[in-house]
Design an enzyme around this catalytic site. Structure first.
Site, mmCIF file in Angstrom:
data_model
loop_
_atom_site.group_PDB
_atom_site.id
_atom_site.type_symbol
_atom_site.label_atom_id
_atom_site.label_comp_id
_atom_site.label_asym_id
_atom_site.label_seq_id
_atom_site.Cartn_x
_atom_site.Cartn_y
_atom_site.Cartn_z
ATOM 1 C CG MET A 30 18.113 -3.763 -2.405
ATOM 2 S SD MET A 30 17.191 -5.265 -2.944
ATOM 3 C CE MET A 30 15.516 -4.817 -2.578
ATOM 4 N NE ARG A 53 12.715 -8.407 -9.076
ATOM 5 C CZ ARG A 53 13.305 -8.217 -10.243
ATOM 6 N NH1 ARG A 53 13.591 -9.249 -11.015
ATOM 7 N NH2 ARG A 53 13.590 -7.002 -10.671
ATOM 8 C CE1 TYR A 64 7.117 -3.490 -2.282
ATOM 9 C CE2 TYR A 64 7.888 -1.588 -1.075
ATOM 10 C CZ TYR A 64 7.228 -2.785 -1.099
ATOM 11 O OH TYR A 64 6.676 -3.265 0.034
ATOM 12 C CD GLU A 65 12.264 -4.844 -3.437
ATOM 13 O OE1 GLU A 65 13.296 -4.838 -4.112
ATOM 14 O OE2 GLU A 65 12.190 -4.349 -2.303
ATOM 15 N N GLY A 66 11.235 -3.873 -8.712
ATOM 16 C CA GLY A 66 10.996 -4.129 -10.136
ATOM 17 C C GLY A 66 9.497 -4.114 -10.391
#
Lengths: 586, 586
Positions: free
Chosen positions: B164, B293, B433-435
Site C-alpha cells: 500500500m 486498520r 501507521y495506517e493512520g
C-alpha cells in the site's frame, strides 16, 4: 533536529519563586555562605551549556555504537571518555559532595536540577556520574575515616567511578538469597568471591579505577554486609595499583541505554573493605539506593523534558492538514487539538514532576543541614516518603511522555535517525532498575504511610492545605477540588491501615494505584502553587512564563485532574478481585 | 522461555458461546455451506499449529538479523522465505478471499482470530500476508474484471504479495499534497513516476512479484487516483515478466519490526492500472486502509496476548520474595498482588479486545453477506464505526499490555535475549501507521458519531442495553454501572454534536478521550457478556474457563471500570484549555 535546549527559565522560577530557595539557604548556616540565587543561576547555566554542547551531541551516536566488550575490556562509545574527562574537570560529580573531601557542598535542591540537565542530554552518559556520586554518599555516611580519606577525594573529583553491585541471578528484588561471600583477613579487610549481574557501569574506560559497593555474606553468617571493592587495588595513600580480581565477565544487550555498560561482574579473591557494620549491609546500601532512586526518577523527568523539546519543535515546524474551521491552507500540526493534547500532557507532568524532584531535594537538604531537631526529623521522614514517589511516578510519567512525544512525530517517530524513539527505549529501564516501580509503591504505601501511621503524610497534607487556603490568584474551584482530593487520599490511607491486619495482600495489591494517586495529587498541588506564585511574582517574571503557568494549570485541572480519581477508586476496592484467581488459571 | 501457545479455548468460547457463530453462519446462505463450528475449530487449530511451530521460532532471530538492503535488493531474515512458502501453501492468505478467484470465502469473524494467531507469532512476518490480503480486497472491490482476473488468483495464492503506497515525505496524514504522477497511455494504462516513503513490504524476497497499490495524481488533475503497479510487468494472462521500473531506494532503520521491510519506493515510468474511478483514489484506498486498520488493531491484540503468555509463565516460575502474611519461604512472584495486577490488566484488556475484534469481523461479514438491506446497511455503518476503535484502542492497549508484561520480568525484561522487550518495540508502530491513533479518534468522533448524528451509535447502545437487561447471572450492580456509563457516553456525544458548529476545535481536542471512553465501555459490556455466557453454557465448558471469566469480570468491574470515567471527564471538558496556549509558548 536541533539539539537539546535546557529549560533554565522554568528551573529558576521553581527555585526562586516556588521554593524560595534564597530564604531556605540563608536560614541554614552550612549553606548561607555557599550558595545564593546568583551562584545557583550561574551553576545551572554552566551545567546547561556543558550538557547541551558536549554531552547531548554524543547521545544518538552512543546508542548506535553502544558499549563493546572484547577480551574482558569494556569500551564506551567514541567521544565518551573525552567528554567524561571534561565533565570531571568541571567538578560536577562532587557538586553536592562534602567539602572536607573535595566536594563543593552544594544543596541537593540545586543538584536535582543539574542531574535533570544531565539526563536530558544523555541518560547513558549521566548514569556513570550518578553512580559515582551515590557511592561517595554511601561511603561518607557509613565508612570509617580511613575509608573516606582513601576513596572520597578521587570519587568526588571523578578520577574514579562508583558502582552498586547487588543483584545475582537468583536474587533481584529479594536480596536475601545472595551467594557472594566475604572472608575476613588478618589486616581487617575481606576477600570477596562471587558474581553479580546487571551492574550498571560495572566496568568501563572512563576512569582510572572503579569502586564497587558490593553486597556479600561474611563466612558463617547469613546476614548481608556491604564492602567497598576497588577494581584496582588502592594503597593506604589512596593510589591505584594492580588488578584486584574484579573483572567484567560480559555485558548485556539491552532494549536501550546502549552506551551504558551493564555488566556481569566476577570477584576472584578481591580485596574489599567493610562499609558500616557487619550484617548491616542492606541498611548502608539503602543510603546509596535512595540516592539513586531519586536520580532515576530524574532520569524519567529528564527524558520527558528532552522528548518534549524535540516534539514541540517538530509540531511547530511540520505542516500537515489544516486547522479545523479555518481555511484549507496547510498548517503546522500544532494547530490540531490532539497534538496539543499530547504536548500539554507532557508539559504538565514534566513541570509538576520537576517540582516534586526539587521538593525531595529540599527535604534531603533539611534532613542534612537543619539545626532544629524536629525539622530535621520531619524532613528525614518526608524525604523517605517522597523518594519512592519521585522514583516511580516520574519514571512512569517519563515513559508516558516519551511515548506521547514519539507519537507527535507520526511515522517519523519510529525511525531511528529521528532520535525520538531512543528516549522511549532509554527511559524504559528507569521503571525497572533501582527497585521496580511496584517495589517503590509497596515501600511507599506499606512503610512510608501505613507503618508510619500516616503521621508524615498527614503533616504534609496539613501544610499543603495551609498553603492552598492562602492562595488568592487561582480559581477557587480548583483549590476546592484539590482539597477534596487531599481529604479523599488521607481517608483512603486510613482505611487501608485499618484493614491491614485482616488483609495481608492489600498493600501489595493496591500500592501502585496509591502511589499514582498521591503523585497526581502532588501534581495538582504544584500546578496551583506554580500558577499562584507566577501571578504573585509577575513583576519579576517574563509575561510568557506567567501566562504559561496559568494556562497549564487550567489544562491540568480541566483534563488531567481525573487521573487521581481513577487511581483512588482502585485503591479503595480491596484486594479480593486481584487475589482470587488461582495461580494455575493465569 | 517456551514458545507461544495459542489461546484456542478462549477463541472457541468467543465464537461459539459469545457470538453464537454457528447461528450467524447458518442464517447467511453464502456461509451456511462453507463453515460451521467444527470447520472453524479445525482451521484455528491448524493456524495455531503453523504459527506456533513455524513462525514463532523465527521472531526473535528476525529481530536480531533484520531486513538487509544491498544493491537495490531487499533480503528478509533467514528462514522467512521458506516459512512464507509454507504459509502460502497452506492457503492462509486467501482465507477470507473470494472463491471465484481462488479464495476460501471464510468469514472475517474467523479471519480476525487467524490474524491474531499470526501477529502473536510474529508481527513482522504476519504483516507481509496482511498487506497482500488487503490489496486483494481492494482490487476485488474496485478493480475491473480484467484487473481481478489478472491479479487476484496470485494474490490469494500468495505467489504474489501486495503493498500500500501512500505516504510521501511532504504528505503523510494529509495526502492532498502527494506529488507522484500518472500519465495516461494509449492502451488505457498509465505510466507512474514519483517516490513514496514508509512502504511496508515495499520490496522483499518472499514472492515472485509485488502488486503495489499506489496513490498518484493523473496529469492535469489535482484529484488523487489509485493504481495497481506491479514490481514486475504482468502480461494479460497474469504472468510476471521483466522489471516494471518499481524499485526500492532504501529501507528504514526502525525502533522495532526489524524483519519487516519499510521501503522508500521509486516509480520510474512504471506501468500502472487504474483501480476504480479516476480522482476517486482515496475512497478506493480506504477499502484497503480499513482492512489494514482492523488488522493493525489485531497486531496490538496479538502482541498483548503473546506478551501475556511469556509474562504469566515467568510469574509462575520465577521465585523471589514471600507471599505477604505467609511464611518467609521463597515463592513464585505470582503470589504478589502487584504482579497479579499487571497480568490481570493484560488479561482483561486482551480478552475484551478480542471480543471487539470479532464483533468488527461479524459486522464486516454481515455487511458483505446479509440479504436484508437494513441489516446490511446497519452492519456497514457499524463496521465503519468500530474499525477506528479496534485500530486505536487495541493498539494503545497493546502497548500498555506489552509494557506491563515486560515489567513482570523485572531487570530481565530489559535484556534482549529474554524476548519480551521486542514485543514493546514491535507493537509501538501499530499506534502510528495506517493512520495515527489520533487520526482514528477524529474519524470516530467526527465522522462516525457526530456526522452520523449518533444514529449508529445509539442503535448499538440500544442493542447492548437490551442484552444487558436480559442478563441474570452477573452481579446486578455491574449491569447498573455499565448501563449508567452507556447513558453518560450517549449524553456526552449529544453534547459535543450540539457544540460542534460553535467550537470547531472541539472534536480534534477530545477525540482520543472519546475513543478510549467508548473502548472501555465496550470492554465492560463484553466482560459482562462473557461472564454471563460462560455461566449460561457451563455444562459445555471447562470449569476453569467459566471460573476465569467470572473472576476476570469481577476484576474489570472492580479495578478497571474507572478508566471510562477518567476519559469521559476529559471528553466533557471542552476545547478551551487545550487550545488557549499560544503556539509560540510551546
Amino acid at each position: 533536529m536541533s539539539s537539546y535546549q535546557a529549560p533554565l527559565q522554568d528551573m529558576q522560577f521553581l527555585l526562586q519563586q516556588v521554593f524560595d530557595a534564597d530564604s531556605v539557604w540563608q536560614a541554614i548556616p552550612a549553606l548561607a555562605e555557599t550558595i545564593e540565587s546568583d551562584t545557583a543561576a550561574a551553576i545551572l547555566a554552566e551545567a546547561a551549556k556543558f550538557n547541551e554542547e558536549v554531552v547531548a551531541p554524543l547521545n544518538r551516536a552512543g546508542d548506535e555504537q553502544g558499549v563493546s566488550f572484547d577480551n574482558g575490556q569494556v569500551t564506551t562509545p567514541a567521544g565518551y571518555a573525552a567528554a567524561y574527562q571534561q565533565y570531571m574537570e568541571g567538578g560536577w560529580i562532587g557538586l553536592c559532595g562534602e567539602p572536607e573531601f573535595g566536594g563543593m557542598g552544594m544543596p541537593k535542591m540545586l543538584g536535582v536540577l543539574v542531574d535533570e540537565l544531565g539526563y536530558s542530554a544523555s541518560n547513558a552518559f549521566n548514569l556513570y556520574a550518578s553512580l559515582t556520586a551515590g557511592a561517595a554518599l554511601c561511603i561518607h555516611a557509613h565508612g570509617d575515616e580511613a575509608l573516606k580519606q582513601r576513596f572520597l577525594p578521587k570519587l568526588y573529583s571523578g578520577e574514579w567511578a562508583g558502582a552498586m553491585d547487588m543483584t545475582e541471578p537468583q536474587a533481584g528484588s529479594d536480596l536475601r538469597h545472595i551467594l557472594t561471600k566475604a572472608t575476613p583477613q588478618a589486616d581487617g579487610s575481606y576477600r570477596i568471591n562471587g558474581s553479580k549481574i546487571f551492574i550498571t557501569g560495572g566496568d568501563h574506560d572512563l576512569t582510572e579505577n572503579i569502586i564497587h559497593l558490593v553486597l556479600a555474606k561474611i563466612d558463617g553468617s547469613d546476614g548481608i554486609s556491604l564492602f567497598a571493592v576497588p577494581k584496582l587495588a588502592v594503597d593506604e595513600a589512596g593510589n591505584s595499583g594492580e588488578s584486584n580480581g574484579v573483572t567484567a565477565g560480559a555485558i548485556e544487550h539491552k532494549m536501550g541505554l546502549k552506551a551504558s555498560a551493564t555488566c556481569v561482574m566476577h570477584y576472584d579473591n578481591a580485596q574489599g573493605y567493610l562499609v558500616g557494620r557487619a550484617n548491616r549491609g542492606l541498611v548502608c546500601m539503602f543510603t546509596m539506593m535512595n540516592y539513586e532512586r531519586l536520580s532515576i526518577g530524574i532520569q524519567g523527568l529528564g527524558s520527558a523534558q528532552a522528548a518534549y523539546s524535540l516534539a514541540a519543535e517538530y509540531a511547530k515546524e511540520r505542516k500537515q492538514g489544516s486547522a479545523p474551521g479555518a481555511s484549507a491552507e496547510i498548517a503546522p500540526i500544532i494547530v490540531h487539538g490532539d497534538v496539543r493534547r499530547m504536548l500539554l500532557n507532557i508539559r504538565c507532568l514534566t513541570e509538576a514532576g520537576r517540582a516534586m524532584a526539587v521538593m525531595t531535594g529540599l527535604q534531603l537538604d533539611l534532613a542534612k543541614f537543619a539545626e532544629d531537631p524536629h525539622q530535621k526529623a520531619y524532613a528525614t521522614k518526608l524525604a523517605a516518603l517522597l523518594t519512592p514517589v519521585t522514583k516511580a511516578f516520574l519514571t512512569d510519567r517519563g515513559l508516558d511522555c516519551t511515548i506521547d512525544a514519539q507519537q507527535v512525530f507520526g511515522g517519523h517517530g519510529y525511525i531511528r535517525e529521528t532520535g525520538i524513539e531512543q528516549w522511549v527505549r532509554d527511559t524504559r529501564i528507569a521503571q525497572i532498575y533501582e527497585g521496580t516501580n511496584g517495589i517503590q509503591a509497596i515501600d511507599f504505601l506499606g512503610r512510608k504511610l501505613v507503618a508510619d501511621r500516616a503521621e508524615t503524610l498527614n503533616q504534609l497534607l496539613a501544610e499543603m492545605t495551609d498553603a492552598l487556603t492562602s492562595f488568592s490568584r487561582v480559581p477557587a474551584a480548583y483549590v476546592e477540588h484539590q482539597l477534596a482530593q487531599q481529604r479523599q487520599f488521607s481517608d483512603a490511607i486510613a482505611a487501608i491501615a485499618e484493614q491491614k491486619s485482616t488483609a495481608p495482600d492489600l498493600i501489595n495489591a493496591v500500592a501502585v494505584d496509591a502511589l499514582n494517586a498521591f503523585g497526581y495529587m502532588l501534581c495538582g498541588y504544584y500546578w496551583l502553587t506554580m500558577s499562584e506564585r507566577a501571578q504573585a511574582c509577575q513583576a519579576k517574571l517574563p509575561v510568557t512564563l506567567v501566562r504559561s503557568k496559568q494556562k497549564l494549570c487550567d489544562y491540568y485541572f480541566t483534563r488531567l485532574v481525573g487521573r487521581f480519581d481513577m487511581h483512588l477508586a482502585a485503591v479503595t476496592c480491596g484486594a479480593d478481585s486481584t487475589m482470587q484467581l488461582e495461580a494455575e488459571l493465569f
